[in-house]
Design a protein around this motif. Structure first.
Motif, PDB file in Angstrom:
ATOM      1  N   ASN A 263      44.573  43.942  87.649  1.00 42.84           N
ATOM      2  CA  ASN A 263      44.692  43.074  86.473  1.00 42.84           C
ATOM      3  C   ASN A 263      45.152  41.676  86.861  1.00 42.84           C
ATOM      4  N   THR A 264      46.201  41.636  87.702  1.00 45.86           N
ATOM      5  CA  THR A 264      46.738  40.340  88.112  1.00 45.86           C
ATOM      6  C   THR A 264      45.642  39.486  88.741  1.00 45.86           C
ATOM      7  N   LEU A 265      44.863  40.098  89.640  1.00 45.36           N
ATOM      8  CA  LEU A 265      43.812  39.332  90.300  1.00 45.36           C
ATOM      9  C   LEU A 265      42.757  38.857  89.313  1.00 45.36           C
ATOM     10  N   SER A 266      42.379  39.721  88.358  1.00 43.50           N
ATOM     11  CA  SER A 266      41.305  39.267  87.474  1.00 43.50           C
ATOM     12  C   SER A 266      41.805  38.182  86.521  1.00 43.50           C
ATOM     13  N   TYR A 267      43.071  38.227  86.121  1.00 44.62           N
ATOM     14  CA  TYR A 267      43.591  37.117  85.301  1.00 44.62           C
ATOM     15  C   TYR A 267      43.740  35.851  86.136  1.00 44.62           C
ATOM     16  N   TRP A 268      44.288  35.995  87.324  1.00 45.04           N
ATOM     17  CA  TRP A 268      44.531  34.829  88.171  1.00 45.04           C
ATOM     18  C   TRP A 268      43.225  34.102  88.493  1.00 45.04           C
ATOM     19  N   ASN A 269      42.159  34.885  88.750  1.00 44.75           N
ATOM     20  CA  ASN A 269      40.890  34.298  89.178  1.00 44.75           C
ATOM     21  C   ASN A 269      39.988  33.888  88.029  1.00 44.75           C
ATOM     22  N   ASP A 270      40.423  34.080  86.795  1.00 43.92           N
ATOM     23  CA  ASP A 270      39.488  33.862  85.695  1.00 43.92           C
ATOM     24  C   ASP A 270      39.238  32.393  85.395  1.00 43.92           C
ATOM     25  N   TRP A 271      37.966  32.031  85.324  1.00 40.99           N
ATOM     26  CA  TRP A 271      37.577  30.702  84.843  1.00 40.99           C
ATOM     27  C   TRP A 271      36.555  30.847  83.733  1.00 40.99           C
TER      28      TRP A 271
ATOM     29  N   ILE B 287      49.777  31.059  85.134  1.00 38.50           N
ATOM     30  CA  ILE B 287      50.891  31.993  85.319  1.00 38.50           C
ATOM     31  C   ILE B 287      51.214  32.721  84.020  1.00 38.50           C
ATOM     32  N   LEU B 288      51.239  31.976  82.912  1.00 37.52           N
ATOM     33  CA  LEU B 288      51.532  32.593  81.619  1.00 37.52           C
ATOM     34  C   LEU B 288      50.504  33.659  81.260  1.00 37.52           C
ATOM     35  N   THR B 289      49.218  33.305  81.348  1.00 37.58           N
ATOM     36  CA  THR B 289      48.188  34.278  80.959  1.00 37.58           C
ATOM     37  C   THR B 289      48.195  35.472  81.910  1.00 37.58           C
ATOM     38  N   THR B 290      48.448  35.222  83.195  1.00 42.25           N
ATOM     39  CA  THR B 290      48.450  36.330  84.150  1.00 42.25           C
ATOM     40  C   THR B 290      49.594  37.296  83.859  1.00 42.25           C
ATOM     41  N   LEU B 291      50.793  36.752  83.617  1.00 47.36           N
ATOM     42  CA  LEU B 291      51.948  37.621  83.358  1.00 47.36           C
ATOM     43  C   LEU B 291      51.761  38.416  82.076  1.00 47.36           C
ATOM     44  N   VAL B 292      51.517  37.700  80.976  1.00 52.57           N
ATOM     45  CA  VAL B 292      51.392  38.379  79.686  1.00 52.57           C
ATOM     46  C   VAL B 292      50.220  39.353  79.705  1.00 52.57           C
ATOM     47  N   GLY B 293      49.083  38.869  80.215  1.00 53.56           N
ATOM     48  CA  GLY B 293      47.878  39.700  80.243  1.00 53.56           C
ATOM     49  C   GLY B 293      48.077  40.967  81.053  1.00 53.56           C
ATOM     50  N   THR B 294      48.657  40.820  82.255  1.00 57.48           N
ATOM     51  CA  THR B 294      48.817  41.993  83.118  1.00 57.48           C
ATOM     52  C   THR B 294      49.709  43.044  82.474  1.00 57.48           C
ATOM     53  N   VAL B 295      50.829  42.607  81.892  1.00 62.03           N
ATOM     54  CA  VAL B 295      51.765  43.572  81.301  1.00 62.03           C
ATOM     55  C   VAL B 295      51.126  44.306  80.123  1.00 62.03           C
TER      56      VAL B 295
ATOM     57  N   LEU C  29      44.767  22.847  77.939  1.00 63.72           N
ATOM     58  CA  LEU C  29      44.819  24.309  78.038  1.00 63.72           C
ATOM     59  C   LEU C  29      44.041  24.854  79.238  1.00 63.72           C
ATOM     60  N   TYR C  30      43.492  23.972  80.065  1.00 64.65           N
ATOM     61  CA  TYR C  30      42.736  24.456  81.222  1.00 64.65           C
ATOM     62  C   TYR C  30      43.640  25.214  82.170  1.00 64.65           C
ATOM     63  N   ASN C  31      43.117  26.299  82.740  1.00 66.62           N
ATOM     64  CA  ASN C  31      43.877  26.975  83.790  1.00 66.62           C
ATOM     65  C   ASN C  31      43.459  26.419  85.151  1.00 66.62           C
ATOM     66  N   ILE C  32      44.127  26.874  86.204  1.00 63.69           N
ATOM     67  CA  ILE C  32      43.929  26.241  87.510  1.00 63.69           C
ATOM     68  C   ILE C  32      42.497  26.431  88.018  1.00 63.69           C
TER      69      ILE C  32
END
Lengths: 308, 298
Positions: B205-213, B78-86, B225-228
């Motif tokens: 942007n939101t989708l690419s951050y959310w889906n990133d592994w 959530i953190l990376t998606t929010l900050v990254g997207t903005v 620090l692992y994301n979901i």
């Protein structure tokens, strides 16, 4: 002198606009241009202590090592053949689906279909790997259970036999992308002027004739552009598809290894920086040449369809 | 007869085809969900089935019992998606707007500078070494925000063509005559006029951050620090992974014996995709119009 001062004046006038582009320019410099310079690693014997600049030159040794091994041929063949099948199959299926969506007159139903077909496209490859696993798990997967129940055959160990994977990956790729591509083609079909069809109907042209004589010729530019982009990336593979979906299984490497997974494994698992950079460089150069050639070819046929 | 065929059979064949396609798109999700609510016994007997003989929520109970691992991974996502997207949206718009102005000096040079990154790249290894050695991004949150995801050349070009076709030059000109600065024009005139494209690019942007592994796999070694998405990757190949960190080895053995192994994995998959699936009906409209506008403008 005069020109220079004029340029200076216009730069001063536009300083805020130019300044606005600065973050983007700096970012692309870091993310794209420094790594371009970093391809000199392909000509070096990289070690972490001496770094990019300090490591000794290796000439073409990394390339010799790469192309003398069996791997170079196998990964190039795999990447090329998979992409070739993906391009042809996805194009045929998605244009077919787009033509059919266009036949649905009810807007709500058409919308419903479109958003369902797009669902596979928005999920990550990790989730796709889970979905595939639920079908192909040896002991409890749906496919094996149905094979046993309906045909009385033995369970197949999907994750240890490489021969099934070309088919599996083609299906998974189509499942994930056909919906997305068909929506793109459908969008360009909607853009076609309705008068063509009205005139054709008055002249007594059948639905089939209208599709082959009006719709397909008129969406040919977008088909050309999309195919051109795909062909120029024929040596680039979707890393997630070839890494996540086979769950990075060693036994499946003969049929699932592509240039991108090879580069990753050479870097992370063998730590061979020079050789993996060389493989990536080989991929980039071939793709660059291909896009120039493909674009030049399209320019010759029809200038308007070319990318640049 | 032929008249009837054309009128009725044709359209219903199309609908049958589309129902088959719809089922094919949805069934994998349904299967994973059904497995996640099957009882272990039902799985041992019938395998993964769309119609489990016994329903059980044991897998979810097991996951929610020790939710800290998943919660942490969600926090990172959530953190990376929010900050990254903005940040990404801001940089993209700031980059695209000047390029849409025909009078900008160096316009062609800058456009080529962007376009060239789409044609040629240095490859993954030099890119990785740049971030790890020069910028020391390994094992930082920034590694899941900055590399590759922060700016897409394609999105810049998409937004530029939107600005070029939708912002009337006369509006910008009259604001300039009134003495507004370029920054003021951008934030108080251009941005409010461009909400559709902002929503589209923001969604991409939101989708690419959310889906990133991928970035997480390359740059992060620390489990906290692992994301979901990466937690899901780890668990897919090794179900015991979920137990390994927070417990001592004796506890792990005990927990492992009690764990509904077959179903926990699929329950995690459902927990991992649920937010996206719930949000999808609300954003699918914008997503579809986003990809189609990209296609039409090319």
């Amino acid at each position: 002198m005069k020109e220079k001062s004029q340029l200076w004046k216009s730069m001063k006038k536009y300083r805020w606009l130019l300044l606005m582009t600065l973050p983007g320019i700096v970012y692309l410099f870091i993310n794209n241009y420094i790594p371009m310079y970093g391809v000199i690693l392909a000509f070096k014997n990289y070690n972490y202590v001496d770094g990019i600049w300090g490591s000794a030159w290796a000439g073409l040794d990394n390339f010799k090592f790469l192309f003398n091994s069996q791997d170079a041929f196998i990964i190039t063949r795999n990447t090329f053949l998979y992409n070739f099948v993906f391009i042809v199959l996805n194009l045929v299926l998605s244009v077919f689906v787009a033509l059919l969506i266009n036949e649905i007159k009810d807007k709500v139903i058409s919308r419903f279909y479109q958003s369902t077909f797009l669902l596979p496209h928005i999920i990550s490859m990790v989730v796709v790997a889970y979905l595939v696993y639920s079908f192909l798990n040896v002991d409890s997967g749906l496919v094996n259970r149905l094979l046993i129940k309906w045909f009385g055959s033995e369970a197949i160990s999907w994750y240890s036999d490489p021969k099934y994977w070309p088919y599996i990956l083609v299906i998974v790729n189509a499942w994930k992308n056909v919906g997305y591509l068909s929506i793109i083609y459908f969008a360009s079909i909607i853009g076609i002027d309705k008068e063509y069809y009205e005139a054709a109907t008055i002249d007594g042209a059948s639905k089939w004739k209208q599709m082959t004589r009006i719709t397909i010729p008129l969406i040919l530019p977008i088909i050309t552009t999309m195919t051109l982009l795909a062909v120029s990336g024929i040596l680039r593979s979707d890393f997630g598809l070839f890494y996540q979906v086979p769950m990075n299984t060693g036994a499946l490497i003969p049929t699932t290894n592509t240039i991108d997974t090879f580069v990753y494994r050479a870097m992370v698992q063998s730590g061979d920086i020079g050789m993996s950079t060389a493989a990536g460089f080989y991929q980039s150069v071939v793709c660059f040449v291909l896009i120039l050639v493909a674009n030049a070819a399209v320019r010759r046929i029809n200038k308007r369809d070319a990318l640049f | 007869m032929t008249f009837n065929f054309k009128k009725w059979i044709g359209p219903s064949l199309i609908h049958i085809f589309f129902w088959a396609f719809t089922i094919a798109s949805l069934i994998p999700f349904i299967l994973v969900f059904m497995v996640s609510i099957s009882s272990e016994d039902s799985i041992l007997q019938n395998g993964y089935s769309l119609f489990p003989s016994h329903i059980s929520f044991a897998a979810y109970q097991f996951l929610f019992n020790d939710f800290s691992e998943i919660a942490k991974a969600y926090g990172v996502t959530i953190l990376t998606t929010l900050v990254g997207t903005v940040i990404s949206l801001l940089i993209t718009a700031l980059f695209a707007y000047p390029l849409s102005r025909p009078d900008l000096p160096f316009r062609r040079t800058i456009s080529f500078y962007i376009f060239f990154t789409m044609l040629f790249g240095g490859g993954m290894v030099p890119w990785y070494i740049t971030y790890v050695n020069m910028f020391d991004l390994k094992n930082t949150i920034l590694a899941m925000i900055i590399p590759n995801l922060l700016l897409s050349a394609f999105n810049v070009l998409l937004m530029r063509s939107f600005f070029a076709s939708s912002i009337p030059e006369s509006v910008v000109e009259s604001a300039t005559i009134d003495g507004a600065s370029e920054l003021k024009i951008f934030f108080s005139i251009v941005v409010p006029l461009s909400l559709p494209i902002m929503a589209t690019i923001g969604l991409f942007n939101t989708l690419s951050y959310w889906n990133d592994w991928y970035n997480c796999m390359l740059f992060i070694d620390k489990p906290e620090l692992y994301n979901i998405q990466y937690l899901m990757t780890k668990t897919l190949t090794n179900i015991q992974y979920l137990l390994m960190k927070s417990n001592s080895s004796a506890q792990v053995g005990d927990l492992l014996a009690k764990m509904p192994r077959e179903t926990v994995r699929m329950a995690l998959a459902i927990v991992g995709i649920a937010p996206l699936l719930f949000a999808y009906p609300f954003f699918q409209k914008y997503y579809i119009s986003g990809i189609t506008s990209g296609a039409v403008k090319g």
